[in-house]
Design a protein around this motif. Sequence first.
Motif, PDB file in Angstrom:
ATOM      1  N   TYR A   9      -8.666  45.099  50.183  1.00 39.52           N
ATOM      2  CA  TYR A   9      -9.721  45.169  49.524  1.00 39.52           C
ATOM      3  C   TYR A   9     -10.123  43.457  49.147  1.00 39.52           C
ATOM      4  N   ILE A  10     -11.202  43.151  50.226  1.00 42.88           N
ATOM      5  CA  ILE A  10     -11.391  41.900  50.006  1.00 42.88           C
ATOM      6  C   ILE A  10     -12.458  41.633  48.997  1.00 42.88           C
TER       7      ILE A  10
ATOM      8  N   TYR B 112      -8.290  36.516  44.504  1.00 45.38           N
ATOM      9  CA  TYR B 112      -7.309  36.025  45.369  1.00 45.38           C
ATOM     10  C   TYR B 112      -6.074  35.736  44.329  1.00 45.38           C
ATOM     11  N   ASP B 113      -6.397  35.328  43.292  1.00 44.88           N
ATOM     12  CA  ASP B 113      -5.253  34.930  42.271  1.00 44.88           C
ATOM     13  C   ASP B 113      -6.085  34.851  40.930  1.00 44.88           C
ATOM     14  N   SER B 114      -5.419  34.700  39.860  1.00 39.86           N
ATOM     15  CA  SER B 114      -6.072  34.669  38.589  1.00 39.86           C
ATOM     16  C   SER B 114      -6.975  33.687  38.223  1.00 39.86           C
TER      17      SER B 114
ATOM     18  N   LEU C 132     -14.852  35.336  41.388  1.00 40.08           N
ATOM     19  CA  LEU C 132     -15.236  36.419  41.674  1.00 40.08           C
ATOM     20  C   LEU C 132     -14.442  37.607  42.044  1.00 40.08           C
ATOM     21  N   GLY C 133     -14.804  38.732  41.989  1.00 34.51           N
ATOM     22  CA  GLY C 133     -14.061  39.884  42.537  1.00 34.51           C
ATOM     23  C   GLY C 133     -13.503  40.589  41.508  1.00 34.51           C
ATOM     24  N   LEU C 134     -12.737  41.913  41.625  1.00 33.34           N
ATOM     25  CA  LEU C 134     -12.297  42.668  40.798  1.00 33.34           C
ATOM     26  C   LEU C 134     -10.813  42.561  41.015  1.00 33.34           C
TER      27      LEU C 134
ATOM     28  N   GLU D 206      -3.844  37.647  48.261  1.00 34.94           N
ATOM     29  CA  GLU D 206      -4.237  36.444  48.668  1.00 34.94           C
ATOM     30  C   GLU D 206      -4.204  36.511  50.554  1.00 34.94           C
ATOM     31  N   VAL D 207      -4.484  35.570  50.976  1.00 37.37           N
ATOM     32  CA  VAL D 207      -4.494  35.749  52.434  1.00 37.37           C
ATOM     33  C   VAL D 207      -3.397  36.261  53.047  1.00 37.37           C
ATOM     34  N   ARG D 208      -2.014  35.707  52.557  1.00 37.87           N
ATOM     35  CA  ARG D 208      -0.999  36.320  53.243  1.00 37.87           C
ATOM     36  C   ARG D 208      -0.918  37.847  53.143  1.00 37.87           C
ATOM     37  N   THR D 209      -1.252  38.278  51.981  1.00 36.50           N
ATOM     38  CA  THR D 209      -1.170  39.652  51.469  1.00 36.50           C
ATOM     39  C   THR D 209      -2.197  40.644  52.399  1.00 36.50           C
TER      40      THR D 209
END
Length: 519
Positions: free
Chosen positions: A407-408, A412-414, A418-420, A427-430
């Motif tokens: 779910y992009i 990415y982190d705290s 932007l984003g939910l 993160e990218v690795r995830t």
Amino acid sequence: MKSTCFLGAFAAVVVACRPSTVPAPARGPAVAVIPAPVSLSLRGNAPFVLGDSAAIVVDAPNDSAMRVANALAALLRPPTGFAIPTTTSAGATPRHAIRLRLDGARGELGDEGYALEVRPDSVHIAARTAAGLFHGVQTLRQLLPYAIESENSQTTGVTQWTIPPVSIVDRPRFIWRGAMLDVARHFFTVDEVKQFIDILALYKLNTLHLHLADDQGWRIEIKSRPTLLAAAVTQVGGGPGGYYTQADYSEIVRYAGERFITVVPEIDMPAHSNAMLVSFPELSCGKRAPALYTGIEVGFSALCPDKEDTYRLLDDIIREISGLTPGPYFHIGGDEVQALTREQYARFIERVQDIVTKNGKRMVGWEEIGRARLLPGTLSQQWFTDSARNSLVPGVQLIMSPGKKVYIDQKYDSTTELGLSWAGFVEVRTSYDWDPATYVPGATEANVAGVEAPLWSETIRNMTAAQQLIMPRLPAVAEVGWTPQGARNWEDFRQRLAPHARRWRLLGINYYASPQIAW
Ligand code: TNX
């Protein structure tokens, strides 16, 4: 790693790789192809140098192969300043040629694969289809110096356009490699959608899923139901919204098609239907009277499954959009229904499935549709739980979009603005480190049509913001969908990803400088 030899600098060197023979690159790997090819080996030391006598020659040309050749020429001319004519093999063959060859006999390349050989005096791309040639061209693009993405030959600083001497045979793991753009929560113009498509094409994604309607907005003209556009006038936060005329939508479909990308239209139902119900309040079984909505709650709206007029309206919508859509799919949403009983929901999905089928399309729905009786050919899009296993019936495949992985629209982190974050930080690795074939218990590779990264747009108002969330997670998902599981490796991927940022900067693509990547 199983079938590959990890060289750090190289993607997936399968043939007799000896790390000691590979020179350490000064800045990033010399061969940084994403998605990693199935097999890549070096043939000697002499590169191909693209010079001002270079031409593109098409063997066995057809219209779409010729279009691929012309697109390649159009890419190479501005940065190099070379003339780069395109010809068919019937004419005299220039010495320094990039040859594109359609070869029906190369069955091993499948519908989208290609073989690429770089020799000192020529470059050869062979494929069974024009789509395969197109993907081969994307690889070639990534093998050239990054300044190939520049628009101006005066400023590249490149003295030699060298292509390393590789031999590649490549084809995708999955047939469905997609991204979804939610144009309902915030509207994106045709030009913005084209920018999104350009990024998909770079990384060999072949499916653009457009989320065309939700509670907050109706985004496509339906000629037999013009009042639907009453709900096109706003979006999350109360901005002006917008919609695509049928000509606009056809232009998106055409632009995507030129890049061998299939458009999958989605009209979300029976929930997420407030915008539709604004003009048809008599069809509402939801929890609130339909009125324009600009918030971000979910689950309150529902089309009434027990009224015949519901299916007449849906038939008009599905028929018109299907008529404008050359691809074989129609997505009916089907997610997050809170206002109907289980039986009502199943009955609704089965009737809509019949309407989609009658209009010549295969139905796609979010994983909840597994509660209904699904027909062979239907696709179920996993996103939330492993209830997707309810869809594992004969002839039905899964599209893998696990929220926690791809779910992009998630932060990415705290610290991400932007984003939910309901699915957690991604993160990218995830996004990279998982296997679509084993994610749903009970599923195997054969149950999976592919992967798709959805970009929901509650928090995203324009393409610059969208790019911040999709880059660099989309290239990660592209590799998940293309490259065999055994040929993928996070360390190797992060090395290859870093130098792509220079290309994105030249292309004007915004991105998140994830601390996981040594940029
Ligand atoms: C869940 S995923 C939704 C969307 C939201 C998204 C936000 C899915 C099928 N439904 O309606 O936009 O979460 O992340």
